[in-house]
Design an enzyme around this catalytic site. Structure first.
Site, PDB file in Angstrom:
ATOM      1  CB  SER A 131      -0.950  -0.048   1.204  1.00  0.00           C
ATOM      2  OG  SER A 131      -1.916   0.965   1.126  1.00  0.00           O
ATOM      3  CG  ASP A 167       7.390   5.343 -11.904  1.00  0.00           C
ATOM      4  OD1 ASP A 167       7.969   4.247 -12.051  1.00  0.00           O
ATOM      5  OD2 ASP A 167       6.158   5.479 -12.039  1.00  0.00           O
ATOM      6  CE  LYS A 207      -4.910  -2.501   0.974  1.00  0.00           C
ATOM      7  NZ  LYS A 207      -5.093  -1.102   0.551  1.00  0.00           N
TER       8      LYS A 207
END
Length: 452
Positions: free
Chosen positions: A304, A315, A329
């Site tokens: 999460s 990224d 998740k």
């Protein structure tokens, strides 16, 4: 004998007639509502529900409380959606609000359901579950000899929680086990410290985030300042440890990333059916860390919010992700308070990394995969004793270094002290040692090349 037999026969026949009437009644009711359901009428589907509840209220063997029936129906409704949507009774809802503040009673274990089996997402650091050796991915088959099959999350949590000092036995199946094993845990008041930090070596810091709570961002700010003060200057590199971090508050995950990327850069965005579920979170100005190297540690217990942080830094090429595949998740749960002080935890959106990756059921893939290894617990003295060096050989040449001998001794003491600091901090943590080696290697590589 004959009289008694006749009485028995009358009872059996009477019972058969009751069953027949009920079967006909339910059959007609089911046909009528099946037709209504075919028309897609929500109103008539609700009528089916009220019919069933009326039958239960009237004909069930024991008298049943209406609220218990309603709560049970809501639980069943939500459990048919996904493992993370659930209904919280007033008591459970109150406990949930305490959880996010970092103090609650129980075992210190984050759980979910996977293929209908109660599964450990992660044990929280320094809790009874963590100390007992519970691991991410463990399947909980029983709680105190009661099977957990088809048990919803709230019921499982309720069974595991209890007064401080009381015991609970979890029957665990784990990869590598030939058969399930029992783990006895002693309940405690769980005080989760969200952020911990230490200086691993001169210039290299370590920050551990155990869970994303209301004050995680505030605690991280203090930790980074403390590391800088202890180092007497900016850091050369940072190990950000998100292993076994089950997640928590989305806004805190965003604020953590905010420390390390430029203003205006995307942190995470969410997509859902409702307009309010479509959100974008970008980095704000101010409070940025210098552009030092970062290694983020993750594993199967990272879920999460911790995956949001790892995904965003990956990224933006702001950090190297090291460890093993994370939990996966990638959904957002909204907590909705209800009229009787109960609450609804409903999955309302999926979240995506800045490059549009959904990690739902996939997880974050490390840039460098490093498995967890148990290192032998050898002391520094034993290691030193086992190695023969030039200085140990008979008639070896003495050092004729022209540099200041006093400074050399001073540097030697400093190096030994620094090494002891690393040994104390890292102990037998192979993954953290690899992360530190990577940071040091990167720092060395920057000084290499023509003209340097």
């Amino acid at each position: 004998m004959f009289t008694i037999g006749r009485k028995k026969k009358k009872v059996v026949v009477g019972f058969a007639l009751v069953v027949a009437v009920l079967v006909v009644f339910i059959g007609i009711s089911t046909q009528r509502h099946a037709a209504a359901e075919g028309k897609g009428s929500d109103y008539e589907s609700i009528e089916l529900f009220t019919d069933v509840m009326a039958i239960i209220k009237k004909s069930y063997v024991d008298e049943v409380d209406t609220k218990k029936l309603i709560y049970g129906a809501i639980n069943g409704m939500l459990s048919s959606l996904d493992p993370h949507s659930s209904f919280m009774s007033p008591e459970t809802y109150k406990e949930m609000k305490i959880d996010t503040k970092g103090a609650f009673g129980g075992l210190g274990i984050e759980i979910s359901t996977k293929d209908g089996v109660l599964t450990v997402i992660s044990p929280i650091e320094d809790t009874p579950a963590f100390k007992a050796g519970i691991k991410a991915g463990d399947q909980i088959l029983k709680i105190d000899d009661k099977f957990t099959k088809d048990l919803n999350i709230n019921e499982a949590v309720k069974r595991m929680r209890g007064p401080k000092g009381t015991k609970v036995v979890l029957t665990i199946m784990r990869e590598g086990f030939e058969k399930p094993q029992d783990f006895t845990l002693v309940r405690d008041v769980i005080q989760v410290k969200s952020v911990r930090s230490r200086l691993l070596d001169d210039g290299y810091g370590y920050v551990r985030i155990a869970q994303f709570q209301e004050k995680t961002d505030e605690d991280l700010t203090k930790a980074l300042k403390s590391l800088k003060d202890e180092n007497k200057g900016d850091l050369k590199g940072l190990v950000l440890d998100l292993r076994n971090d089950p997640g928590g508050l989305l806004d805190q995950a965003v604020r953590v990333v905010d420390h390390f990327i430029a203003e205006g850069q995307m942190v995470v965005y969410t997509e859902g059916r409702e307009k309010d579920s479509k959100m974008q979170f970008t980095a704000k100005k101010g409070g940025k860390e210098p552009n030092y190297a970062i290694v983020v540690l993750i594993n199967g217990g990272s879920a999460s919010a911790s995956e949001i942080v790892a995904g965003a830094l990956q990224d933006h090429k702001r950090a190297i992700i090291m460890g093993t595949q994370s939990f996966g998740k990638g959904s957002v749960q909204t907590i909705i308070p209800l009229s009787d002080d109960s609450g609804l935890r409903l999955t309302t959106a999926r979240y995506y990394t800045p490059k549009g990756r959904s990690i739902q059921a996939k997880g974050i893939t490390p840039d460098i995969t490093v498995e967890r290894l148990e290192l032998p617990k050898e002391t520094a003295e034993k290691k030193e004793f086992m190695h023969i060096r030039e200085k140990d050989l008979e008639h070896h040449f003495e050092n004729e270094d022209k540099t200041d001998q006093g400074a050399s001794k001073k540097d030697g003491k400093k190096e030994k002290a620094a090494q002891q600091k690393i040994d104390d901090a890292l102990k037998n943590d192979y993954q953290a040692m690899r992360a530190l080696d990577l940071l040091k290697g990167w720092d060395i590589l920057k000084t290499m090349g023509p003209g340097k």
